[in-house]
Design a protein around this motif. Structure first.
Motif, PDB file in Angstrom:
ATOM      1  N   VAL A   1       0.799  -1.265  -0.075  1.00  0.00           N
ATOM      2  CA  VAL A   1      -0.037   0.033  -0.072  1.00  0.00           C
ATOM      3  C   VAL A   1       0.747   1.358   0.083  1.00  0.00           C
ATOM      4  CG1 VAL A   1      -1.349   1.333   1.427  1.00  0.00           C
ATOM      5  CG2 VAL A   1      -2.054  -1.032   1.046  1.00  0.00           C
ATOM      6  N   GLY A   2       1.820   1.567   0.777  1.00  0.00           N
ATOM      7  CA  GLY A   2       2.806   2.388   1.002  1.00  0.00           C
ATOM      8  C   GLY A   2       3.593   2.863  -0.349  1.00  0.00           C
ATOM      9  N   GLY A   3       4.098   1.632  -1.032  1.00  0.00           N
ATOM     10  CA  GLY A   3       4.865   1.739  -2.302  1.00  0.00           C
ATOM     11  C   GLY A   3       3.853   2.328  -3.409  1.00  0.00           C
ATOM     12  N   LEU A   4       2.578   1.482  -3.236  1.00  0.00           N
ATOM     13  CA  LEU A   4       1.390   2.105  -4.495  1.00  0.00           C
ATOM     14  C   LEU A   4       1.337   3.608  -4.416  1.00  0.00           C
ATOM     15  CD1 LEU A   4      -0.963   1.099  -6.342  1.00  0.00           C
ATOM     16  CD2 LEU A   4      -2.313   1.199  -4.024  1.00  0.00           C
ATOM     17  N   ILE A   5       1.197   4.225  -3.108  1.00  0.00           N
ATOM     18  CA  ILE A   5       0.845   5.586  -2.976  1.00  0.00           C
ATOM     19  C   ILE A   5       2.262   6.335  -3.470  1.00  0.00           C
ATOM     20  CG2 ILE A   5       0.276   7.146  -1.428  1.00  0.00           C
ATOM     21  CD1 ILE A   5      -1.087   5.290   0.432  1.00  0.00           C
ATOM     22  N   SER A   6       3.459   5.969  -2.706  1.00  0.00           N
ATOM     23  CA  SER A   6       4.462   6.838  -3.004  1.00  0.00           C
ATOM     24  C   SER A   6       5.247   6.748  -4.366  1.00  0.00           C
ATOM     25  CB  SER A   6       5.728   6.216  -1.878  1.00  0.00           C
ATOM     26  OG  SER A   6       5.344   6.028  -0.563  1.00  0.00           O
ATOM     27  N   ALA A   7       4.978   5.850  -5.050  1.00  0.00           N
ATOM     28  CA  ALA A   7       5.453   5.458  -6.257  1.00  0.00           C
ATOM     29  C   ALA A   7       4.247   6.023  -7.373  1.00  0.00           C
ATOM     30  CB  ALA A   7       6.084   4.098  -6.767  1.00  0.00           C
ATOM     31  N   ASP A   8       3.158   6.294  -6.708  1.00  0.00           N
ATOM     32  CA  ASP A   8       1.831   6.880  -7.589  1.00  0.00           C
ATOM     33  C   ASP A   8       1.749   5.917  -8.914  1.00  0.00           C
ATOM     34  OD1 ASP A   8      -0.116   8.139  -8.597  1.00  0.00           O
ATOM     35  OD2 ASP A   8       1.290   9.657  -9.244  1.00  0.00           O
ATOM     36  N   LEU A   9       1.737   4.481  -8.419  1.00  0.00           N
ATOM     37  CA  LEU A   9       1.518   3.392  -9.716  1.00  0.00           C
ATOM     38  C   LEU A   9       0.188   3.608 -10.441  1.00  0.00           C
ATOM     39  CD1 LEU A   9       3.649   0.760  -7.805  1.00  0.00           C
ATOM     40  CD2 LEU A   9       4.340   2.370  -9.570  1.00  0.00           C
ATOM     41  N   SER A  10       0.028   3.409 -11.660  1.00  0.00           N
ATOM     42  CA  SER A  10      -1.288   3.421 -12.004  1.00  0.00           C
ATOM     43  C   SER A  10      -1.147   2.356 -13.475  1.00  0.00           C
ATOM     44  CB  SER A  10      -1.465   4.805 -12.556  1.00  0.00           C
ATOM     45  OG  SER A  10      -0.809   5.227 -13.944  1.00  0.00           O
ATOM     46  N   GLY A  11      -2.308   1.977 -13.959  1.00  0.00           N
ATOM     47  CA  GLY A  11      -2.437   1.019 -15.068  1.00  0.00           C
ATOM     48  C   GLY A  11      -3.253   1.397 -16.186  1.00  0.00           C
ATOM     49  N   PRO A  12      -3.711   0.461 -17.060  1.00  0.00           N
ATOM     50  CA  PRO A  12      -4.655   1.103 -18.116  1.00  0.00           C
ATOM     51  C   PRO A  12      -5.974   1.864 -17.493  1.00  0.00           C
ATOM     52  CG  PRO A  12      -3.812  -1.070 -18.540  1.00  0.00           C
ATOM     53  CD  PRO A  12      -3.366  -0.748 -17.122  1.00  0.00           C
TER      54      PRO A  12
ATOM     55  N   LYS B   1      -2.820  13.919  -0.864  1.00  0.00           N
ATOM     56  CA  LYS B   1      -2.272  14.361  -2.349  1.00  0.00           C
ATOM     57  C   LYS B   1      -0.704  14.430  -2.451  1.00  0.00           C
ATOM     58  CE  LYS B   1      -6.322  14.834  -4.382  1.00  0.00           C
ATOM     59  NZ  LYS B   1      -7.128  14.320  -3.401  1.00  0.00           N
ATOM     60  N   LEU B   2      -0.116  15.104  -1.268  1.00  0.00           N
ATOM     61  CA  LEU B   2       1.257  15.324  -1.330  1.00  0.00           C
ATOM     62  C   LEU B   2       2.180  14.054  -1.202  1.00  0.00           C
ATOM     63  CD1 LEU B   2       1.913  18.238   1.234  1.00  0.00           C
ATOM     64  CD2 LEU B   2       2.358  18.293  -1.374  1.00  0.00           C
ATOM     65  N   TYR B   3       1.605  13.191  -0.499  1.00  0.00           N
ATOM     66  CA  TYR B   3       2.385  11.791  -0.283  1.00  0.00           C
ATOM     67  C   TYR B   3       2.190  10.984  -1.676  1.00  0.00           C
ATOM     68  CZ  TYR B   3       1.841  13.419   4.449  1.00  0.00           C
ATOM     69  OH  TYR B   3       2.092  14.213   5.739  1.00  0.00           O
ATOM     70  N   CYS B   4       1.225  11.388  -2.469  1.00  0.00           N
ATOM     71  CA  CYS B   4       1.091  10.298  -3.722  1.00  0.00           C
ATOM     72  C   CYS B   4       2.388  10.758  -4.579  1.00  0.00           C
ATOM     73  CB  CYS B   4       0.049  10.591  -4.533  1.00  0.00           C
ATOM     74  SG  CYS B   4      -1.674  10.129  -3.589  1.00  0.00           S
ATOM     75  N   GLY B   5       3.055   9.783  -4.910  1.00  0.00           N
ATOM     76  CA  GLY B   5       4.149  10.121  -5.928  1.00  0.00           C
ATOM     77  C   GLY B   5       5.563  10.652  -5.085  1.00  0.00           C
ATOM     78  N   ALA B   6       5.607  11.104  -3.935  1.00  0.00           N
ATOM     79  CA  ALA B   6       6.798  11.619  -3.086  1.00  0.00           C
ATOM     80  C   ALA B   6       7.628  10.750  -2.922  1.00  0.00           C
ATOM     81  CB  ALA B   6       6.132  12.250  -2.015  1.00  0.00           C
TER      82      ALA B   6
ATOM     83  N   THR C   1       1.978  15.595 -13.828  1.00  0.00           N
ATOM     84  CA  THR C   1       3.262  16.616 -14.043  1.00  0.00           C
ATOM     85  C   THR C   1       4.261  16.193 -12.652  1.00  0.00           C
ATOM     86  OG1 THR C   1       1.717  18.164 -12.672  1.00  0.00           O
ATOM     87  CG2 THR C   1       1.978  18.559 -15.114  1.00  0.00           C
ATOM     88  N   PRO C   2       5.495  16.374 -13.024  1.00  0.00           N
ATOM     89  CA  PRO C   2       6.508  15.813 -12.372  1.00  0.00           C
ATOM     90  C   PRO C   2       6.460  16.787 -10.847  1.00  0.00           C
ATOM     91  CG  PRO C   2       7.458  15.905 -14.455  1.00  0.00           C
ATOM     92  CD  PRO C   2       6.198  16.613 -14.401  1.00  0.00           C
ATOM     93  N   GLY C   3       6.700  16.071  -9.860  1.00  0.00           N
ATOM     94  CA  GLY C   3       6.847  16.841  -8.449  1.00  0.00           C
ATOM     95  C   GLY C   3       5.931  16.756  -7.453  1.00  0.00           C
ATOM     96  N   TYR C   4       6.048  17.117  -6.451  1.00  0.00           N
ATOM     97  CA  TYR C   4       4.648  17.081  -5.604  1.00  0.00           C
ATOM     98  C   TYR C   4       3.488  17.424  -6.215  1.00  0.00           C
ATOM     99  CZ  TYR C   4       8.520  16.237  -1.846  1.00  0.00           C
ATOM    100  OH  TYR C   4       9.474  15.944  -1.123  1.00  0.00           O
ATOM    101  N   ASP C   5       2.395  17.037  -5.685  1.00  0.00           N
ATOM    102  CA  ASP C   5       0.878  17.309  -6.221  1.00  0.00           C
ATOM    103  C   ASP C   5       0.592  18.455  -5.431  1.00  0.00           C
ATOM    104  OD1 ASP C   5      -1.414  17.416  -7.161  1.00  0.00           O
ATOM    105  OD2 ASP C   5      -2.145  15.289  -6.586  1.00  0.00           O
TER     106      ASP C   5
END
Ligand SMILES: Cc1cc2nc3c(=O)[nH]c(=O)nc-3n(C[C@H](O)[C@H](O)[C@H](O)COP(=O)(O)OP(=O)(O)OC[C@H]3O[C@@H](n4cnc5c(N)ncnc54)[C@H](O)[C@@H]3O)c2cc1C
Ligand SMILES: Cc1cc2nc3c(=O)[nH]c(=O)nc-3n(C[C@H](O)[C@H](O)[C@H](O)COP(=O)(O)OP(=O)(O)OC[C@H]3O[C@@H](n4cnc5c(N)ncnc54)[C@H](O)[C@@H]3O)c2cc1C
Lengths: 445, 475
Positions: free
Chosen positions: A145-156, A198-203, B186-190
């Motif tokens: 779950v943490g990796g899914l959020i932190s790496a902002d993984l997505s698919g089709p 939102k900030l943690y998604c992809g951080a 878009t790259p970077g924090y949201d």
């Protein structure tokens, strides 16, 4: 003031060991095998720790902060390679022992789980109630779950379901200093306080260690269909994508798949439908009426369709020595970028596997370089040219995977994004000592 | 705090007609849709462009003057109430739709554009902007972004944050940043994601990039009639649990029904305990069967009658009644206060019962018209602001309702925001540590606490009296 320029005191590893081990409630420490497993870009962590409770995570962070130790949060550690190498000796903090399914409320369509919970396991539970968490990260069985959020993984299915940011309704993190902070809640609609999720998604774990998250769930569709249309060339595929866009269809996904250099029938448009049986059947029929004379249409069986989606999701397999890029352009410009890629492939002699979430304008490119070159120089020049093509179309290009020896010479993110100073300031504010995955994110964050 | 010199400087930037400083004209800006508290700004400025907003904020930064952004003032939590912020920046003159891109399903609009204008402009292309607050004929996109607004049709399609791709934000020091963009990921924090729903405390949004969606091929709109609120609530829980996600699922209780019927003569059953409006949308083929299943759930929960809108005209009329329900309340009392709690849908029957009990205990009339499908209640407490004692009971009863929502696993606000109204209740759901992270994030955007100060966080409330001696709360 830039924290990259601050010289950190030497990390006190002995002090950290003492803090973690000489207590009644000590977290499990990793073995040598774990050190290998949690290597980031070939660099092994100094320690791996598997806290099994939130207080244990807090203790690790408190100690790391006090002892000047850098921390890289992790799930299964399958793909810690997103982002830059850590740059200094680090502790890998894996959440896999903190993995409880906390609360599934089928009637309210919500799911709360600890950060180390494995996605495949969670899906199995909610599927039992006729629901799913509509994300399709690569290798869900190795995604936490943490990796899914932190790496902002997505698919089709992001085309119809959105991405993690659209599904995450509450999140709890342990901050760099060991304090616990949550935002959001467990109800699907909620605007109390800022939406920090939102900030943690992809951080990439640079702002806090996620320990628990709550998601909205969706109902599993009654029926599904996958239709694959093979087109002679990009122009054919582009025409079809345009017709799909304006037709009375509600696809669950629209994928464009290609292998370059394209030999003969190099392009396929793969479209998914999901929903009520009669809707799905109707739409598949509508789609077949849109197909051009030279195109070949196959309606895949449920099983074949599933396999195709899994393949779209999982390529390439772990360990393939490829360069992985994520390009984002406007949906109507996917074709223009594909044309640029064809030119680039012809020029640089590589083979490329391309998969675009065409409805979203997201293009994933896996490049296998020709093997007789100076890999560093070749890769960095190729990335620069492809990025120029993307930015020329108003888009962006991020390097998601690269072999560790090439990575240091690559610009992973492209030029500074708008708001970089704000981003740096957020990092400085939430992690003033730069404990969490510092230097791994965009702009040296 | 506002000197003649500052007024002159503002007029230099905006022209004479861009600065309002006469007491009589200012009084219309003394509250939003939440009328329990009032406070008049010392000056209202009406910029026409991002550049003008930036110039104003640079000036205010230089002078150290706090300000408050305002859209069209339809907010229901006192978000644009000036509290220790003498300057109000009204975005109503930034009302142009800048770009419509049907091929990519995007619209770029200025923040003062009224919500409903976007769908109107997109209609010729077969597209619409989905989030549809009941106030959509009046509220601005900037206000929607600030509050992360919802609406009847956000049940299926998501709220504002799921439909905004980018904003132009003028920071409190006058710097202009573009967050998000025309493309996804878009790259970077949201930063965009955290700006949406920040209740106007991060700066002033001057433009927004919105996602458009194809208009649904078909609709099926049902009106289910129940003897009691309990029956209606149980049906809502049943529909949510059935897995069918209606486009909209709204409830109106008897008090509201009668007011709406008296005002608009739709033909609602005046004696019903509650009605549900259930709308299904999407491809035609599957609608009929889904409607059948909704019907079954309603009937098994005691629906006495189910009507189906025969055509678009009837559907439109029904939605007009729903969306103008607040307007009809004027017939019942001079003032109303609309609460915005959330509970998990399965707990709706309980919360509705408790609201009734609270109404009795406090001797208040409370109506209910709300987004039932996502558990977002809107109890409407009727009162007369001239009756001070009654007004106090309204405040106390409202708080008790929200406490009950929290106790049932819910939240203080589903779409209207904390604003000034619910500041004191934040500790019910957030610890000091939770809030301190939020305040730290705020300080990144607004380090001097000059942009819409004294909102959201209780730490702010303690300072209100000191900073805002002019505040004239109705309580
Ligand atoms: C382009 C791409 C290619 C991929 N290729 C492969 C592949 O070839 N093989 C494969 O098996 N998988 C692959 N994956 C999937 C990937 O391995 C995992 O699915 C995904 O990274 C999550 O795994 P994880 O939970 O182990 O997180 P990790 O890989 O351990 O971590 C992923 C990121 O999230 C951060 N993080 C993790 N947990 C937390 C937390 N609790 N709090 C804060 N930050 C955290 C980490 O620091 C790291 O930045 C790929 C993913 C992508 C995007
Ligand atoms: C009859 C009625 C029905 C309603 N129905 C709904 C509904 O169904 N769903 C729903 O969610 N809400 C509803 N509302 C509440 C309200 O309409 C929304 O909150 C709306 O988004 C407010 O928009 P506004 O332009 O009026 O903002 P304002 O009231 O002017 O301001 C609201 C907040 O936004 C900030 N703000 C405004 N513009 C900007 C900007 N450009 N930049 C930065 N900050 C800004 C203000 O500072 C303030 O904090 C309803 C209100 C009424 C009166």
């Amino acid at each position: 003031m830039n924290h990259e320029t601050v010289t950190e005191p030497a990390p006190d590893w002995a002090g950290l060991d003492n803090d973690l081990l000489n207590t009644a409630d000590a977290p499990r420490m990793g073995t040598d095998a774990d050190l290998a497993r949690f290597a980031v870009d070939g660099v092994r962590p100094e320690r791996v720790v598997f806290p099994g409770s939130v207080p244990q995570v807090q203790r690790v962070m408190e100690s790391a902060s006090a002892r000047g130790v850098a921390v890289v949060p992790a799930g299964f550690g399958a793909h810690l390679g997103l982002g830059a190498p850590p740059g200094r000796p680090f502790l890998a903090l894996s959440l896999v022992s903190l993995n409880a399914l906390v609360d599934h409320q089928p009637a309210n369509m919500t799911l709360t789980a600890e950060a180390g919970a494995c996605l495949t396991r969670l899906q199995a539970v909610v599927v039992g109630a006729g629901q799913w968490l509509p994300v399709e990260p690569p290798f869900p069985d190795r995604t936490s779950v943490g990796g899914l959020i932190s790496a902002d993984l997505s698919g089709p299915s992001r085309f119809s379901q959105g991405t993690v940011r659209d599904l995450l309704i509450g999140v709890t993190v342990v901050r760099a200093d060991g304090s616990v902070a949550k935002s959001g809640g467990r109800v699907v609609k909620n605007v109390a306080g800022y939406d920090l999720g939102k900030l943690y998604c992809g951080a990439l774990g640079t702002l806090g260690v996620i320990v628990e998250a709550t998601f909205k769930l969706r109902t599993l569709p009654e029926a599904r269909a996958v239709v694959r249309v093979t087109c002679g060339d990009m122009a054919g595929a582009e025409g079809l994508l345009g017709r799909i866009r304006t037709a009375p269809l509600e696809p669950s996904f629209i994928e464009l798949v290609a292998r370059l250099p394209a030999a003969g029938s190099g392009y396929a448009v793969v479209v998914g439908f999901a929903g009520a049986e009669e809707d799905v059947a109707d739409q598949a029929a509508t789609l077949s009426s849109l197909v051009g004379g030279d195109d070949r249409l196959e309606e895949l069986s449920e099983q074949e369709g599933g396999a195709v989606v899994a393949e779209l999701r999982d390529t390439p397999a772990l360990g393939e020595p490829v360069l992985g890029l994520k390009v984002s352009v406007l949906p109507a410009r996917v074709a223009a970028f594909m044309t640029a890629l064809e030119d680039e492939g012809a020029r640089n002699g590589s083979t490329m596997a391309v998969q675009a979430h065409a409805g979203n304008g997201i293009i994933r490119v896996r490049v296998s370089p020709p093997d007789d070159r100076d890999l560093r120089g070749w890769t960095s020049a190729a990335v620069d040219r492809m990025r120029a093509a993307a930015t020329g179309l108003g888009g962006t290009l991020v390097v998601e995977r690269a072999s560790p020896d090439v990575k240091p010479v690559l610009d992973l993110w492209g030029g500074p994004p708008e708001g970089l100073e704000l981003m740096k300031s957020i990092k400085r504010t939430l992690d003033p000592k730069g404990v969490l995955s510092s230097g791994r994110f965009i702009g040296g964050i | 705090m506002i000197t003649e010199r500052l007024l002159r400087a503002l007029r230099d930037i905006l022209g004479g007609d861009g600065v309002v400083s006469h007491a009589t004209e200012l009084s219309v800006y003394d509250c939003d849709g939440y009328t329990l508290e009032k406070s008049t700004p010392e000056v209202v400025v009406l910029p026409r462009s991002t550049e003008e907003v930036a110039a104003v904020l640079k000036l205010l930064k230089h002078e150290g003057v706090p300000f408050v952004p305002r859209g069209t003032g339809t907010g229901l939590s006192g978000g644009c109430l000036p509290l220790g912020a003498p300057v109000m920046v009204s975005l109503t003159r930034m009302n142009r739709i800048l770009e419509l891109d049907p091929a990519n399903r995007r619209a770029v609009v200025e923040s003062g554009v009224v919500n409903a204008w976007v769908s109107r402009a997109a209609k010729p292309h077969g597209l619409h902007y989905v989030p549809d607050p009941s106030s959509q004929m009046a509220c601005s996109i900037g206000g929607n972004v600030a509050e992360n607004s919802g609406g009847p049709h956000t049940l299926k399609y998501g709220v504002t944050t799921n439909h905004v791709l980018g904003v132009t934000l003028v920071l409190p020091d006058g710097e202009v940043v573009r967050l998000g963009g025309m493309t996804e990921d878009t790259p970077g924090y949201d930063l965009l994601g955290v700006t949406v729903g920040s209740e106007g405390t991060f700066g002033i949004v001057t433009e927004a990039i919105l996602k458009l969606y194809p208009r649904p091929q078909g609709y099926k709109t049902l009106l289910a009639v129940f003897d009691s609120v309990a029956g209606g609530s149980a049906a809502v829980a049943g529909i949510v649990a059935s897995g069918i996600v209606p486009a909209a699922l709204e409830m109106l209780d008897r008090l509201i029904l009668q007011a709406v019927e008296d005002a608009f003569h739709f033909g609602f059953p005046r004696e019903a305990g509650a009605v549900l409006i259930v709308e299904l949308d999407g491809l035609e083929a599957g609608l009929e069967r889904a409607a059948g299943r909704i019907r079954e759930v309603c009937e098994s929960n005691g629906a006495t009658e189910i009507r189906v809108a025969r055509d678009d005209g009837e559907r439109d009329a029904l939605w007009k009644c729903r969306k103008r329900a607040f307007g009809a309340l004027g017939r019942l009392a001079p003032n109303f206060c609309c609460q915005d709690g959330v509970v998990p849908p399965t707990r709706l029957p309980e919360i509705m019962e408790r609201i009734a009990d609270i109404g009795e205990a406090y001797d208040l009339r409370i109506g209910n018209v709300f987004h039932a499908g996502d558990g977002n209640i809107h109890p409407i407490l009727l009162y007369d602001e001239r009756d001070r004692e009654q007004t106090e009971r309204v405040v106390a009863a409202g708080r008790e309702i929200l406490r009950e929502c929290v106790a049932l696993g819910g939240s203080l606000t589903g779409e209207h925001g904390i604003g000034v109204e619910k500041v004191a209740l934040m500790p019910l759901i957030f610890t000091p540590d939770d809030m301190s992270v939020m305040e730290q994030v705020r300080s990144v955007f607004d380090p001097e606490d000059r942009c819409n100060p004294n909102k959201i966080f209780p730490s702010a409330e303690q300072h209100v009296e000191v900073r805002s001696p002019r505040r004239q709360a109705a309580m």
